[in-house]
Design an enzyme around this catalytic site. Sequence first.
Site, PDB file in Angstrom:
ATOM      1  N   THR A  31       0.875  -1.173   0.000  1.00 33.81           N
ATOM      2  CA  THR A  31       0.000   0.000   0.000  1.00 33.81           C
ATOM      3  C   THR A  31       0.911   1.220   0.000  1.00 33.81           C
ATOM      4  O   THR A  31       1.571   1.520   0.993  1.00 33.81           O
ATOM      5  CB  THR A  31      -0.933   0.009   1.219  1.00 33.81           C
TER       6      THR A  31
ATOM      7  N   LYS B 141      -7.400   1.608  -3.187  1.00 31.25           N
ATOM      8  CA  LYS B 141      -7.091   1.225  -1.807  1.00 31.25           C
ATOM      9  C   LYS B 141      -7.312   2.405  -0.859  1.00 31.25           C
ATOM     10  O   LYS B 141      -7.765   2.225   0.280  1.00 31.25           O
ATOM     11  CB  LYS B 141      -5.647   0.724  -1.704  1.00 31.25           C
TER      12      LYS B 141
ATOM     13  N   LYS C 184      -0.247   5.233   8.405  1.00 31.03           N
ATOM     14  CA  LYS C 184       0.557   5.364   7.193  1.00 31.03           C
ATOM     15  C   LYS C 184      -0.344   5.479   5.978  1.00 31.03           C
ATOM     16  O   LYS C 184      -0.156   6.347   5.112  1.00 31.03           O
ATOM     17  CB  LYS C 184       1.502   4.165   7.063  1.00 31.03           C
TER      18      LYS C 184
END
Length: 287
Positions: free
Chosen positions: A98, A173, A241
């Site tokens: 990711t 995502k 994050k």
Amino acid sequence: MGFKVAFLGLGVMGYPMAGHLVKAGHEVTVYNRSAAKAEKWVAQHGGKMAATPEKAAAGQDFVFACVGNDDDLRQICTGINGAFHGMKPGAVFIDHTTASAKIAREMFEQAKDAGFGFIDAPVSGGQAGAENGQLTVMCGGTHGDFEQSKDVIAAFAKAVTLMGESGSGQLTKMVNQVCIAGLLQGLSEALKFGMNAGLDVNKALDVIGKGAAQSWQMDNRGKTMVEGKFDFGFAVDWMRKDLSLVLEEARRNGSQLPVTALVDQFYAEVQGMGGQRWDTSSLIKRL
């Protein structure tokens, strides 16, 4: 027919994902920054290990990666002894990290110039999805590279979808993480409200889970939130994050995400409580 594949990064996601590639009949070479983890994987699954990403990628049909962030990805791709230096023309690099859409596009262009493909392919489903081979994979890249790769990715996925050009997988995502953050904050507030009201909240979850409030988070995290169990799943550090990537992209494309920004700060409070590695459902601890 089995292919020659490499897998770079054997963390909580990559370790089982690479194992599923072996079960699917592929010849797998692994690389991990900590060699001990790679040795353990080979002892468990067979296959081979390599000392560098470049050596792991040499001669492979597909190279998979699942690492921490943009900098990690750039290092294993194009850094000293990076995988791109060893990849053969016509191969495809499939990145399950990711990361940002920007790094995906950067790596895509470098791969294209070198004569091989690059797909950004972040996943959803968490550690359990990786272990059970039931991940959802959202891809960005060319149609040709996707068609070449989708059946191999399917070794650990229940759904593999091309979302658009390079970077589209990472952007999808981000949509996923925005949804999860908002859902978990709403679920946390609802459960705490129910507790304060004196309800049997587990019974309440059973009832409302059959109606319009139902969600994956409610089904899989509601009762563990009530029990105060957070030692599993997707860590708060990782969510922060991911949300930093979301908020950076939002500033770039002009999106207003007030709830997401607020929940990000709530997660910062959870980190301050010592919950860096707690599951993301630990938002309820603040309340």
